[in-house]
Design an enzyme around this catalytic site. Structure first.
Site, PDB file in Angstrom:
ATOM      1  N   LYS A 208       0.846  -1.199   0.000  1.00  0.00           N
ATOM      2  CA  LYS A 208       0.000   0.000   0.000  1.00  0.00           C
ATOM      3  C   LYS A 208       0.885   1.254   0.000  1.00  0.00           C
ATOM      4  CE  LYS A 208      -3.598   2.262   2.687  1.00  0.00           C
ATOM      5  NZ  LYS A 208      -4.489   2.217   3.831  1.00  0.00           N
ATOM      6  N   GLU A 214      10.328  -4.917   4.481  1.00  0.00           N
ATOM      7  CA  GLU A 214      10.379  -6.306   4.023  1.00  0.00           C
ATOM      8  C   GLU A 214      10.080  -6.396   2.523  1.00  0.00           C
ATOM      9  OE1 GLU A 214       8.787  -5.170   6.654  1.00  0.00           O
ATOM     10  OE2 GLU A 214       8.924  -6.560   8.355  1.00  0.00           O
ATOM     11  N   GLY A 270      -4.953  -2.007   5.039  1.00  0.00           N
ATOM     12  CA  GLY A 270      -4.144  -3.143   4.565  1.00  0.00           C
ATOM     13  C   GLY A 270      -4.820  -4.479   4.789  1.00  0.00           C
ATOM     14  N   ARG A 271      -5.330  -4.692   6.012  1.00  0.00           N
ATOM     15  CA  ARG A 271      -5.914  -5.997   6.337  1.00  0.00           C
ATOM     16  C   ARG A 271      -7.311  -6.184   5.757  1.00  0.00           C
ATOM     17  NH1 ARG A 271      -4.879  -2.767  10.531  1.00  0.00           N
ATOM     18  NH2 ARG A 271      -6.568  -1.969  11.835  1.00  0.00           N
ATOM     19  N   GLU A 356      -4.952  -7.069  14.625  1.00  0.00           N
ATOM     20  CA  GLU A 356      -4.456  -5.736  14.270  1.00  0.00           C
ATOM     21  C   GLU A 356      -5.620  -4.737  14.385  1.00  0.00           C
ATOM     22  OE1 GLU A 356      -0.836  -4.998  11.490  1.00  0.00           O
ATOM     23  OE2 GLU A 356      -2.578  -4.534  10.272  1.00  0.00           O
ATOM     24  N   HIS A 387      -5.479 -33.824  17.121  1.00  0.00           N
ATOM     25  CA  HIS A 387      -4.375 -34.653  17.604  1.00  0.00           C
ATOM     26  C   HIS A 387      -3.258 -33.800  18.175  1.00  0.00           C
ATOM     27  CE1 HIS A 387      -6.083 -38.367  15.991  1.00  0.00           C
ATOM     28  NE2 HIS A 387      -6.613 -37.545  15.092  1.00  0.00           N
ATOM     29  N   LYS A 507       8.945  -1.022  14.040  1.00  0.00           N
ATOM     30  CA  LYS A 507       9.529  -0.671  12.734  1.00  0.00           C
ATOM     31  C   LYS A 507      10.575   0.415  12.909  1.00  0.00           C
ATOM     32  CE  LYS A 507       5.408  -1.305   9.825  1.00  0.00           C
ATOM     33  NZ  LYS A 507       4.431  -0.601   8.994  1.00  0.00           N
TER      34      LYS A 507
HETATM   35  O1  F6P Z   1       2.115  -4.542   9.771  1.00  0.00           O
HETATM   36  C1  F6P Z   1       1.628  -3.261   9.646  1.00  0.00           C
HETATM   37  C2  F6P Z   1       1.159  -2.966   8.274  1.00  0.00           C
HETATM   38  O2  F6P Z   1       1.025  -1.603   8.176  1.00  0.00           O
HETATM   39  C3  F6P Z   1      -0.145  -3.673   7.939  1.00  0.00           C
HETATM   40  O3  F6P Z   1      -1.252  -3.040   8.431  1.00  0.00           O
HETATM   41  C4  F6P Z   1      -0.072  -3.716   6.469  1.00  0.00           C
HETATM   42  O4  F6P Z   1      -0.997  -4.617   5.976  1.00  0.00           O
HETATM   43  C5  F6P Z   1       1.367  -4.133   6.273  1.00  0.00           C
HETATM   44  O5  F6P Z   1       2.056  -3.416   7.272  1.00  0.00           O
HETATM   45  C6  F6P Z   1       1.956  -3.901   4.924  1.00  0.00           C
HETATM   46  O6  F6P Z   1       1.973  -2.558   4.538  1.00  0.00           O
HETATM   47  P1  F6P Z   1       2.163  -2.114   3.045  1.00  0.00           P
HETATM   48  O7  F6P Z   1       1.052  -2.680   2.250  1.00  0.00           O
HETATM   49  O8  F6P Z   1       2.160  -0.629   3.055  1.00  0.00           O
HETATM   50  O9  F6P Z   1       3.487  -2.662   2.567  1.00  0.00           O
END
Ligand code: F6P
Length: 546
Positions: A208, A214, A270-271, A356, A387, A507
């Site tokens: 987003k 990452e 995002g979620r 979240e 199990h 972060k």
């Molecule tokens: O983990 C926090 C967060 O902001 C989530 O809410 C989001 O889905 C994710 O990081 C990834 O963010 P982006 O889509 O901006 O890379």
């Protein structure tokens, strides 16, 4: 003027009194007192059948919970969300994932602009692109057809696509490979690409913000891998990378042509974004028609949430039952147990959606809550979980409400195997509710010393969902159901279910730490003594290895 604290409302106090009066009542007594309970305490909608009779609730409980929802403004807040009001107050944003699945003719305004046409414009572009890739018309740099799709993203830009791919694998192109890279651990990327031909691989970079450590790190690794395998010509990037983001500037900076970018909007959390362009890998896998079917399932549940009467409104019921156990019984978790192997990533997806969203310690007006908010969601598919951890649910000391999810028909019928699966689901909810008394254990000839060990107290509450079969439509409905249940809970707690400030601190600290791990000279460390020592130990091991 701030609203009265939740615990001091008349509705909450009435529920607390009711809980005290119900405390000693067992599920067995509730069933013995009402022969029709198992067919009465059920609700249906959008192809889902919910049996909530095996919950520690009476008609009074549900009436009082509905009164609480009304008093806390759940219905007004729901309408405000659908209207496009900026109900994400700390980020001053509308919360409009429901617009992502709205039909073309609907009008939903954000700051006076109808956003539905933009949504469909992106969906149409995604469909055209997906058709091209699936038909072999979109070719890689060397002219080879695309056979592998790797989606790079994390959190909401990964969990939805992974879960949906796994859930809908039955409907996916089996002559194409779909993989997902999320972890900044290099292993994730290396393992995902080790056996693939770069000439046949398309990367979908999903972020987003397009600033997430990452995702950007993995995207750069992918770019290097691609260029190295394809002879180093930068022109290859245009054929092997597309981006999904709200941030065109950063996409361009990365080197992806914005003609190959699929956008979405800041009013999509995002979620809550798997129905947006973030779902491009899902569409590539199952095709545009099945993707639209999934959106239709989401939308049908949105409509149900908006208009079904409170007594039979599935997300409302689910949210209220969750509040009941979390806040009155002190249950700390909810187990989600799909009896469907395809739903193996569903609990992981729900963890971000629920935790979240509702892992918040202050109200919308910034006051510390004096009641428990977001329960921990967790789970595994049955029968595997039986199990492993079910023992604790049956005989442990904690109350763990469970959601069981099963289907009438298997997508892979194999003899009577589906019956075995479903027999286990039904058996578990029965055993959890009614257990096994000492008398029953003794009647089996059990020696007296062993009796207490073999007793199952029962009274463990469950919801059971049944649907016909796992289709894109059903999956959409099921996810929207949980989205709106999370909404109901957050609305009752008066928290912001749509921000995630807690994630930021880690972060920020990680960004500060990276140069301290990589510095050639010994950096000055000003952390606490534990963190300083851990960094020094890591640096020493790395220096030795160099
Ligand atoms: O983990 C926090 C967060 O902001 C989530 O809410 C989001 O889905 C994710 O990081 C990834 O963010 P982006 O889509 O901006 O890379």
């Amino acid at each position: 003027m701030s609203a009265p604290s939740l615990r001091s409302t008349a509705e909450w106090r009435a529920l607390a009194r009711h809980w005290r009066s119900l405390r000693g009542t067992t599920l067995k007594q509730l069933f013995d007192g009402d022969a029709k309970r198992g067919t009465r305490l059920v609700a249906k909608g959008v192809g889902l059948y919910l049996d909530y009779s095996k919950n520690l609730v009476t008609d009074d409980t549900l009436r009082l919970l509905r009164q609480l929802a009304k008093a806390r403004g759940v219905f007004a807040r729901r309408d405000a969300m659908f209207r496009g009001d900026k109900i994400n107050e700390t980020e001053k944003r509308a919360v409009l994932h429901v617009a992502l699945r709205a039909p073309r003719n609907e009008r939903i305004l954000v700051d006076g602009t109808n956003v539905v046409p933009e949504v469909h414009e992106v969906l149409d572009r995604m469909a055209a692109f997906s058709e091209k890739v699936r038909a072999g018309e979109w070719r890689g740099h060397s002219g080879k057809r695309i056979r592998n799709v790797i989606s790079i993203g994390i959190g909401g830009s990964d969990l939805g696509p992974v879960m949906a791919y796994e859930a809908l694998k039955h409907y996916s192109r089996r002559d194409m490979t779909f993989r997902f890279v999320s972890n900044v651990d290099p292993t994730d990327f290396v393992e995902a690409t080790r056996d693939l031909d770069a000439a046949e691989t398309l990367f979908v970079v999903c972020s987003k913000t397009f600033t997430t450590l990452e995702t950007l790190t993995n995207a750069h690794a992918a770019r290097d891998w691609c260029l190295q395998k394809l002879g180093g010509n930068e022109a290859a990037v245009a054929k092997h990378f597309v981006a999904v983001s709200t941030n065109a500037k950063e996409v361009e900076k990365f080197g992806i042509d914005t003609a190959n970018m699929f956008g979405f909007w800041d009013w999509v959390g995002g979620r809550y974004s798997m129905d947006s362009a973030i779902g491009l890998s899902t569409m590539l896998a199952i095709g545009p028609e099945a993707f639209r079917d999934m959106l239709a399932g989401f939308h049908a549940m949105d409509e149900h949430f908006k208009s079904a009467p409170p007594e039979s409104n599935l997300p409302l019921l689910m949210g209220l039952i969750a509040i009941w156990y979390n806040d009155f019984f002190g249950a700390q978790t909810v187990a989600v147990l799909p009896y469907a192997q395809y739903l193996k990533r569903f609990p992981a997806y729900l963890q971000q959606l629920t935790m979240e969203s509702n892992g918040k310690h202050v109200t919308l007006s910034g006051e510390h809550v004096d009641y428990a908010t977001g329960p921990i969601y967790w789970g595994e598919p049955g029968t595997n979980g039986q199990h492993s951890f079910y023992q604790l649910i049956h005989q442990g000391t904690r109350l763990i409400p469970c959601d069981f999810i099963g289907f009438m028909h298997s997508l892979n019928p194999l003899g009577g195997q589906h019956d075995l699966l479903m027999a286990n689901l039904f058996a578990q909810t029965e055993a959890l509710a009614f257990g096994k008394t000492p008398e029953q254990v003794r009647a089996e000839g059990t020696p007296e010393w062993l009796v207490p060990h073999r007793v199952c107290e029962g009274n463990r509450p469950t919801n059971t969902f049944l649907a016909d079969s796992l289709t894109p439509h059903t999956l959409g409905a099921l996810i929207a159901l949980y989205e709106h249940s999370v909404f109901v809970q957050g609305a009752i707690w008066h928290i912001d279910s749509f921000d995630q400030w807690g994630v930021e601190l880690g972060k920020q600290l990680a960004n500060k730490l990276i140069p301290q791990l990589q510095d050639q000279n010994d950096p000055d460390l000003e952390h606490d003594s534990s963190t300083n020592a851990l960094i020094r130990r890591y640096r020493a091991a790395r220096t030795e290895a160099r």
